[in-house]
Design a protein around this motif. Structure first.
Motif: not given
Length: 265
Positions: A38-60
Motif C-alpha cells: 500500500n505504498s504510494i510514490e513520494a511526490g505523486s499525491f502529497e498536494h492532495h493529502f496535505f492541508a494547511v491547518p487553520p490557525k489554532g487547529e493543531p493546539d486544539r
C-alpha cells in the motif's frame, strides 16, 4: 458519457498500477528493492493529502488528544468493573501517554511546516525520547482512534542496472478531527453545530458539483479526479471511451443537426 464505462476504465487503470505494487509486507519487490504494501510514490499525491491547518487547529487537536487519554483511562476502569465497551470506547481506552506525545510532535510539525508532515521514525524517536517500537504502537493507536491518517511512501532511486529501483521512505501524516469519538469527549471540545443556512448552502453546492460532473466527458472527469501516473492513465482511457462512444452513438449529433435544419427551414 457512460458512468459504467468510466468505472471500468478506473478499475483497469487501478489494476495496472496494482500490478506494479509490491508483494505482501516484507516480500521482495520485482526489482529486488523492499517496498511495503500500500505504498504510494513520494511526490505523486502529497498536494492532495496535505492541508494547511487553520490557525489554532493543531493546539486544539492536542487538547483533544489529552482529553481522550483521560477519557480512555476512565473507560478502562469502568471496563475492569464489568462495563462492555463499544468499538469507539475501546479505541479511546487504548490511548497512551506515548501516543499523545507523538501526536504533539506531529501537530507541531503541521503548524510550522504548513501541514506538510513526513518525519521518519528516527526523527520522532529523537524528538519524543521514545523507542521505535513505542513510536510504531503510538501511530497505530492514534490511527485507530481517528486522530491520524498516514500513508506509506516509496521513492525511486537511480541505478546503473536495468529498470527502476525503489526504496521505502518516510510516511506522510495528517492530523484530523476524530469524528467517531467526539461524543465521548467533554462537551467543550466538540465543535458547534453549523447553522441551517450553512448546511443548506453546502447541500446546494454539492448538488451543483454533481450536475457539473454529470456533464463532463470521460476524459474531462478523469482529469479532475486524479493526477500523476493514475491521472494520465485515466485520461488516455477516458479519451478512448469518448471516441468510441461518439463513433458508436452518433444519434445526439444527428438530432441536433436535424433540429437546426428544421429551424432554418
Amino acid at each position: 458519457m457512460g458512468l459504467h464505462s468510466l468505472n471500468a476504465a478506473t478499475a483497469l487503470a487501478m489494476g495496472r498500477i496494482a500490478a506494479r505494487r509490491p508483494l505482501p509486507s516484507g516480500g521482495a519487490h520485482r526489482t529486488g528493492a523492499p517496498v511495503l504494501r500500500n505504498s504510494i510514490e513520494a511526490g505523486s499525491f502529497e498536494h492532495h493529502f496535505f492541508a494547511v491547518p487553520p490557525k489554532g487547529e493543531p493546539d486544539r487537536l492536542v487538547r483533544m488528544a489529552r482529553a481522550a487519554l483521560d477519557t480512555g483511562r476512565r473507560l478502562k476502569r469502568e471496563h475492569r468493573q464489568g462495563k462492555d465497551l463499544s468499538q469507539a470506547e475501546r479505541a479511546l481506552a487504548a490511548m497512551t501517554a506515548g501516543a499523545v506525545r507523538v501526536f504533539e510532535e506531529l501537530c507541531m510539525l503541521a503548524r510550522v511546516n504548513q501541514g506538510r508532515v513526513y518525519p521518519s521514525y528516527d526523527h520522532l524517536a529523537a524528538a519524543t525520547a521514545l523507542g521505535r517500537a513505542t513510536i510504531a504502537r503510538a501511530l497505530t493507536v492514534l490511527e485507530a482512534a481517528g486522530f491520524l491518517v498516514r500513508q506509506r511512501r516509496f521513492a525511486r532511486v537511480k541505478n546503473e542496472g536495468l529498470g527502476p529501483r525503489y526504496v521505502q521512505t518516510s510516511n506522510a501524516y495528517r492530523a484530523i478531527l476524530p469524528a467517531r469519538i467526539l461524543g465521548l469527549l467533554p462537551r467543550w471540545l466538540r465543535p458547534a453545530p453549523l447553522p441551517d443556512d450553512v448546511l443548506a448552502h453546502q447541500a446546494q453546492e454539492a448538488e451543483a458539483q454533481q450536475r457539473m460532473r454529470a456533464q463532463l466527458s470521460c476524459r474531462e472527469l478523469a482529469a479532475i479526479t486524479a493526477d500523476g501516473m493514475l491521472g494520465s492513465v485515466l485520461a488516455k482511457l477516458g479519451a478512448a471511451i469518448d471516441s468510441r462512444e461518439s463513433q458508436n452513438h452518433p444519434q445526439p449529433l444527428m438530432k441536433s443537426y436535424n433540429s437546426a435544419h428544421a429551424a432554418l427551414a
